[in-house]
Design a protein around this motif. Structure first.
Motif, short mmCIF file in Angstrom:
data_model
loop_
_atom_site.label_atom_id
_atom_site.label_comp_id
_atom_site.label_asym_id
_atom_site.label_seq_id
_atom_site.Cartn_x
_atom_site.Cartn_y
_atom_site.Cartn_z
N ARG A 234 -6.32 -18.56 -5.02
CA ARG A 234 -7.60 -18.07 -5.52
C ARG A 234 -7.73 -16.57 -5.38
O ARG A 234 -8.59 -15.96 -5.99
CB ARG A 234 -8.74 -18.76 -4.78
N ALA A 235 -6.88 -15.97 -4.54
CA ALA A 235 -6.97 -14.51 -4.33
C ALA A 235 -5.61 -13.97 -3.95
O ALA A 235 -4.87 -14.60 -3.19
CB ALA A 235 -7.98 -14.21 -3.22
N VAL A 236 -5.28 -12.81 -4.50
CA VAL A 236 -4.07 -12.08 -4.11
C VAL A 236 -4.43 -10.61 -3.98
O VAL A 236 -5.32 -10.11 -4.67
CB VAL A 236 -2.90 -12.25 -5.10
N ALA A 237 -3.74 -9.90 -3.08
CA ALA A 237 -4.00 -8.47 -2.91
C ALA A 237 -2.76 -7.81 -2.33
O ALA A 237 -2.19 -8.28 -1.35
CB ALA A 237 -5.19 -8.24 -1.98
N TRP A 238 -2.33 -6.71 -2.97
CA TRP A 238 -1.22 -5.90 -2.46
C TRP A 238 -1.73 -4.98 -1.38
O TRP A 238 -2.80 -4.39 -1.52
CB TRP A 238 -0.63 -5.03 -3.57
N SER A 239 -0.94 -4.80 -0.33
CA SER A 239 -1.28 -3.80 0.68
C SER A 239 -1.17 -2.42 0.03
O SER A 239 -0.45 -2.25 -0.96
CB SER A 239 -0.34 -3.90 1.88
N GLY A 240 -1.87 -1.44 0.59
CA GLY A 240 -1.88 -0.10 0.03
C GLY A 240 -0.50 0.54 -0.03
O GLY A 240 -0.22 1.34 -0.92
N ASP A 241 0.37 0.17 0.91
CA ASP A 241 1.72 0.74 0.92
C ASP A 241 2.71 -0.08 0.09
O ASP A 241 3.88 0.26 0.01
CB ASP A 241 2.23 0.92 2.36
N GLY A 242 2.23 -1.17 -0.52
CA GLY A 242 3.08 -1.98 -1.38
C GLY A 242 4.07 -2.87 -0.66
O GLY A 242 4.89 -3.52 -1.29
N SER A 243 3.98 -2.95 0.66
CA SER A 243 4.98 -3.71 1.42
C SER A 243 4.62 -5.18 1.63
O SER A 243 5.49 -5.96 2.03
CB SER A 243 5.19 -3.07 2.79
N THR A 244 3.37 -5.55 1.38
CA THR A 244 2.94 -6.91 1.67
C THR A 244 1.97 -7.43 0.62
O THR A 244 1.09 -6.70 0.17
CB THR A 244 2.25 -6.98 3.06
N LEU A 245 2.15 -8.69 0.24
CA LEU A 245 1.23 -9.37 -0.66
C LEU A 245 0.47 -10.40 0.16
O LEU A 245 1.08 -11.22 0.85
CB LEU A 245 2.01 -10.06 -1.78
N ALA A 246 -0.86 -10.34 0.12
CA ALA A 246 -1.69 -11.34 0.79
C ALA A 246 -2.10 -12.37 -0.26
O ALA A 246 -2.50 -12.00 -1.37
CB ALA A 246 -2.93 -10.69 1.40
N ILE A 247 -2.01 -13.65 0.10
CA ILE A 247 -2.32 -14.75 -0.81
C ILE A 247 -3.28 -15.70 -0.11
O ILE A 247 -3.01 -16.15 1.01
CB ILE A 247 -1.05 -15.52 -1.20
#
Length: 106
Positions: free
Chosen positions: A36-49
């Motif tokens: 239902r939600a995804v977001a890239w960390s500001g440094d591009g190293s991690t995807l939150a799901i």
């Protein structure tokens, strides 16, 4: 996130593998729930799901294509995610809002 934020993250991820290389096929992350939600960390190293009824948020590394962590604690499905600009805090929302200190993640 602004289009320039996405462009920056996209460049970092694409630089990790050549698009002409057969090993750079899109990674498939199999979860036991809806997303239902995804977001890239500001440094591009991690995807939150987020999104499962189990109230978890999965952190995933697009570079290593492995799970980094599972954040547990919501009482219902996570519907919204947002990173702090320095990628050390992650806010997640379901029926409540939590702020996770993920600055020490591997």
């Amino acid at each position: 996130a602004s289009p320039s934020d996405w462009s920056t993250a996209k460049k970092k991820i694409l630089s990790a593998a050549s698009l002409s290389d057969s090993s750079s096929r899109p990674a498939v992350i199999k979860l036991n729930h809806y997303v239902r939600a995804v977001a890239w960390s500001g440094d591009g190293s991690t995807l939150a799901i987020g999104g499962g009824y189990d109230g978890t948020v999965n952190l995933w590394s697009p570079i290593t294509r492995t799970a980094v962590a599972i954040l547990r604690g919501h009482t219902s499905s996570v519907n919204s995610l947002s990173w702090s600009p320095d990628s050390k805090l992650l806010a997640s929302a379901s029926q409540e809002c939590k702020v996770w200190d993920v600055g020490q993640r591997a």
